[in-house]
Write a protein that holds these residues in place. Structure first.
Motif, PDB file in Angstrom:
ATOM      1  N   GLU A  11       0.825  -1.210   0.000  1.00  0.00           N
ATOM      2  CA  GLU A  11       0.000   0.000   0.000  1.00  0.00           C
ATOM      3  C   GLU A  11       0.860   1.263   0.000  1.00  0.00           C
ATOM      4  OE1 GLU A  11      -2.605  -0.280   3.361  1.00  0.00           O
ATOM      5  OE2 GLU A  11      -3.924  -1.724   2.382  1.00  0.00           O
ATOM      6  N   LYS A  12       2.029   1.170   0.630  1.00  0.00           N
ATOM      7  CA  LYS A  12       2.942   2.318   0.677  1.00  0.00           C
ATOM      8  C   LYS A  12       3.922   2.308  -0.497  1.00  0.00           C
ATOM      9  CE  LYS A  12       2.486   3.265   5.486  1.00  0.00           C
ATOM     10  NZ  LYS A  12       1.695   4.466   5.411  1.00  0.00           N
ATOM     11  N   ASN A  13       3.722   1.397  -1.438  1.00  0.00           N
ATOM     12  CA  ASN A  13       4.564   1.277  -2.644  1.00  0.00           C
ATOM     13  C   ASN A  13       6.046   1.128  -2.302  1.00  0.00           C
ATOM     14  OD1 ASN A  13       2.400   1.450  -4.490  1.00  0.00           O
ATOM     15  ND2 ASN A  13       2.370   3.671  -4.204  1.00  0.00           N
ATOM     16  N   LEU A  14       6.324   0.259  -1.329  1.00  0.00           N
ATOM     17  CA  LEU A  14       7.705  -0.020  -0.949  1.00  0.00           C
ATOM     18  C   LEU A  14       8.089  -1.418  -1.401  1.00  0.00           C
ATOM     19  CD1 LEU A  14       7.661   1.221   2.770  1.00  0.00           C
ATOM     20  CD2 LEU A  14       8.772   2.349   0.851  1.00  0.00           C
ATOM     21  N   THR A  15       9.328  -1.573  -1.792  1.00  0.00           N
ATOM     22  CA  THR A  15       9.847  -2.907  -2.070  1.00  0.00           C
ATOM     23  C   THR A  15      10.335  -3.489  -0.748  1.00  0.00           C
ATOM     24  OG1 THR A  15      12.097  -2.143  -2.467  1.00  0.00           O
ATOM     25  CG2 THR A  15      10.602  -2.218  -4.379  1.00  0.00           C
ATOM     26  N   GLN A  16      10.642  -4.771  -0.748  1.00  0.00           N
ATOM     27  CA  GLN A  16      11.185  -5.382   0.459  1.00  0.00           C
ATOM     28  C   GLN A  16      12.514  -4.722   0.831  1.00  0.00           C
ATOM     29  OE1 GLN A  16      11.345  -9.575  -0.499  1.00  0.00           O
ATOM     30  NE2 GLN A  16       9.373  -9.947   0.504  1.00  0.00           N
ATOM     31  N   SER A  17      13.324  -4.408  -0.156  1.00  0.00           N
ATOM     32  CA  SER A  17      14.614  -3.757   0.095  1.00  0.00           C
ATOM     33  C   SER A  17      14.425  -2.386   0.723  1.00  0.00           C
ATOM     34  CB  SER A  17      15.411  -3.611  -1.202  1.00  0.00           C
ATOM     35  OG  SER A  17      15.669  -4.871  -1.759  1.00  0.00           O
ATOM     36  N   ASP A  49       6.988   1.226  12.982  1.00  0.00           N
ATOM     37  CA  ASP A  49       7.398   2.619  12.784  1.00  0.00           C
ATOM     38  C   ASP A  49       7.618   2.918  11.304  1.00  0.00           C
ATOM     39  OD1 ASP A  49       7.284   3.028  15.508  1.00  0.00           O
ATOM     40  OD2 ASP A  49       9.461   2.802  15.813  1.00  0.00           O
ATOM     41  N   SER A  50       8.232   2.005  10.605  1.00  0.00           N
ATOM     42  CA  SER A  50       8.519   2.211   9.184  1.00  0.00           C
ATOM     43  C   SER A  50       7.245   2.261   8.352  1.00  0.00           C
ATOM     44  CB  SER A  50       9.410   1.093   8.650  1.00  0.00           C
ATOM     45  OG  SER A  50      10.629   1.070   9.353  1.00  0.00           O
ATOM     46  N   LEU A  51       6.252   1.463   8.745  1.00  0.00           N
ATOM     47  CA  LEU A  51       4.990   1.416   8.003  1.00  0.00           C
ATOM     48  C   LEU A  51       3.954   2.373   8.583  1.00  0.00           C
ATOM     49  CD1 LEU A  51       4.816  -2.445   7.470  1.00  0.00           C
ATOM     50  CD2 LEU A  51       5.310  -0.710   5.746  1.00  0.00           C
ATOM     51  N   GLU A  52       4.363   3.121   9.611  1.00  0.00           N
ATOM     52  CA  GLU A  52       3.516   4.137  10.246  1.00  0.00           C
ATOM     53  C   GLU A  52       2.188   3.546  10.702  1.00  0.00           C
ATOM     54  OE1 GLU A  52       3.319   7.005   7.145  1.00  0.00           O
ATOM     55  OE2 GLU A  52       5.389   7.629   7.399  1.00  0.00           O
ATOM     56  N   THR A  53       2.272   2.484  11.491  1.00  0.00           N
ATOM     57  CA  THR A  53       1.083   1.821  12.008  1.00  0.00           C
ATOM     58  C   THR A  53       1.358   1.306  13.402  1.00  0.00           C
ATOM     59  OG1 THR A  53      -0.615   0.184  11.505  1.00  0.00           O
ATOM     60  CG2 THR A  53       1.651  -0.448  11.034  1.00  0.00           C
ATOM     61  N   ASP A  54       0.327   0.841  14.051  1.00  0.00           N
ATOM     62  CA  ASP A  54       0.441   0.246  15.376  1.00  0.00           C
ATOM     63  C   ASP A  54       0.989  -1.177  15.227  1.00  0.00           C
ATOM     64  OD1 ASP A  54      -1.319  -1.328  17.766  1.00  0.00           O
ATOM     65  OD2 ASP A  54      -0.389   0.595  18.289  1.00  0.00           O
ATOM     66  N   PRO A  55       1.878  -1.606  16.127  1.00  0.00           N
ATOM     67  CA  PRO A  55       2.423  -2.969  16.007  1.00  0.00           C
ATOM     68  C   PRO A  55       1.352  -4.066  15.973  1.00  0.00           C
ATOM     69  CG  PRO A  55       3.691  -1.720  17.598  1.00  0.00           C
ATOM     70  CD  PRO A  55       2.524  -0.857  17.202  1.00  0.00           C
ATOM     71  N   ARG A  56       0.210  -3.846  16.648  1.00  0.00           N
ATOM     72  CA  ARG A  56      -0.850  -4.855  16.641  1.00  0.00           C
ATOM     73  C   ARG A  56      -1.431  -5.060  15.245  1.00  0.00           C
ATOM     74  NH1 ARG A  56      -4.126  -2.275  21.434  1.00  0.00           N
ATOM     75  NH2 ARG A  56      -2.884  -0.535  20.706  1.00  0.00           N
ATOM     76  N   ASN A  57      -1.343  -4.041  14.386  1.00  0.00           N
ATOM     77  CA  ASN A  57      -1.867  -4.176  13.021  1.00  0.00           C
ATOM     78  C   ASN A  57      -1.002  -5.085  12.157  1.00  0.00           C
ATOM     79  OD1 ASN A  57      -3.919  -2.407  13.672  1.00  0.00           O
ATOM     80  ND2 ASN A  57      -2.841  -0.630  12.870  1.00  0.00           N
ATOM     81  N   LEU A  58       0.218  -5.326  12.582  1.00  0.00           N
ATOM     82  CA  LEU A  58       1.125  -6.155  11.789  1.00  0.00           C
ATOM     83  C   LEU A  58       0.947  -7.642  12.059  1.00  0.00           C
ATOM     84  CD1 LEU A  58       4.422  -4.096  12.052  1.00  0.00           C
ATOM     85  CD2 LEU A  58       2.650  -3.984  10.309  1.00  0.00           C
ATOM     86  N   LEU A  59       0.408  -7.953  13.219  1.00  0.00           N
ATOM     87  CA  LEU A  59       0.221  -9.358  13.561  1.00  0.00           C
ATOM     88  C   LEU A  59      -0.964  -9.914  12.803  1.00  0.00           C
ATOM     89  CD1 LEU A  59       0.934  -9.096  17.361  1.00  0.00           C
ATOM     90  CD2 LEU A  59       2.499  -9.763  15.544  1.00  0.00           C
ATOM     91  N   SER A  60      -0.985 -11.210  12.616  1.00  0.00           N
ATOM     92  CA  SER A  60      -2.032 -11.828  11.799  1.00  0.00           C
ATOM     93  C   SER A  60      -3.409 -11.556  12.383  1.00  0.00           C
ATOM     94  CB  SER A  60      -1.791 -13.316  11.647  1.00  0.00           C
ATOM     95  OG  SER A  60      -1.770 -13.927  12.913  1.00  0.00           O
TER      96      SER A  60
END
Length: 107
Positions: A11-17, A49-60
């Motif tokens: 969504e943020k148009n970032l590559t893995q690198s 922090d890099s994706l500008e979201t809450d850590p809970r949003n990253l978990l499944s």
């Protein structure tokens, strides 16, 4: 199946690198996490922090069906042949078909 981290990264148009560089993690770490490893501690905070979201949003997402539970249900449904002739073929087929349709609708 895409992880929440992969979805947010795209969504943020970032590559893995680019995500690895922005978060201060190695590219291999980002690849492992997107492959299904669960990030913890520093790694989780750095990605959040890099994706500008809450850590809970990253978990499944707990609302997603667990593939292991679905497989158990299909295996147990095979026991229906004890009650209904050919039930061991009919019910697992129905469960497999409906679970595939649900996954196709989500994608």
């Amino acid at each position: 199946m895409k992880t929440n981290i992969q979805i947010l990264r795209e969504e943020k148009n970032l590559t893995q690198s680019e995500l690895a560089e922005k978060s201060g993690l190695s590219l291999r770490t980002v690849q492992r996490i997107e492959a299904g490893n669960i990030p913890k501690g520093f790694t989780l905070r750095s990605l959040a922090d890099s994706l500008e979201t809450d850590p809970r949003n990253l978990l499944s997402n707990p609302k997603r069906g667990n593939p292991i539970n679905r497989a158990k249900l299909i295996n147990v449904s095979a026991l229906t042949s004890l009650v209904i002739p050919f039930g061991n073929l009919i019910f697992p087929s129905i469960l497999t078909y409906t679970s595939k349709r649900r996954r196709e609708r989500k994608n």
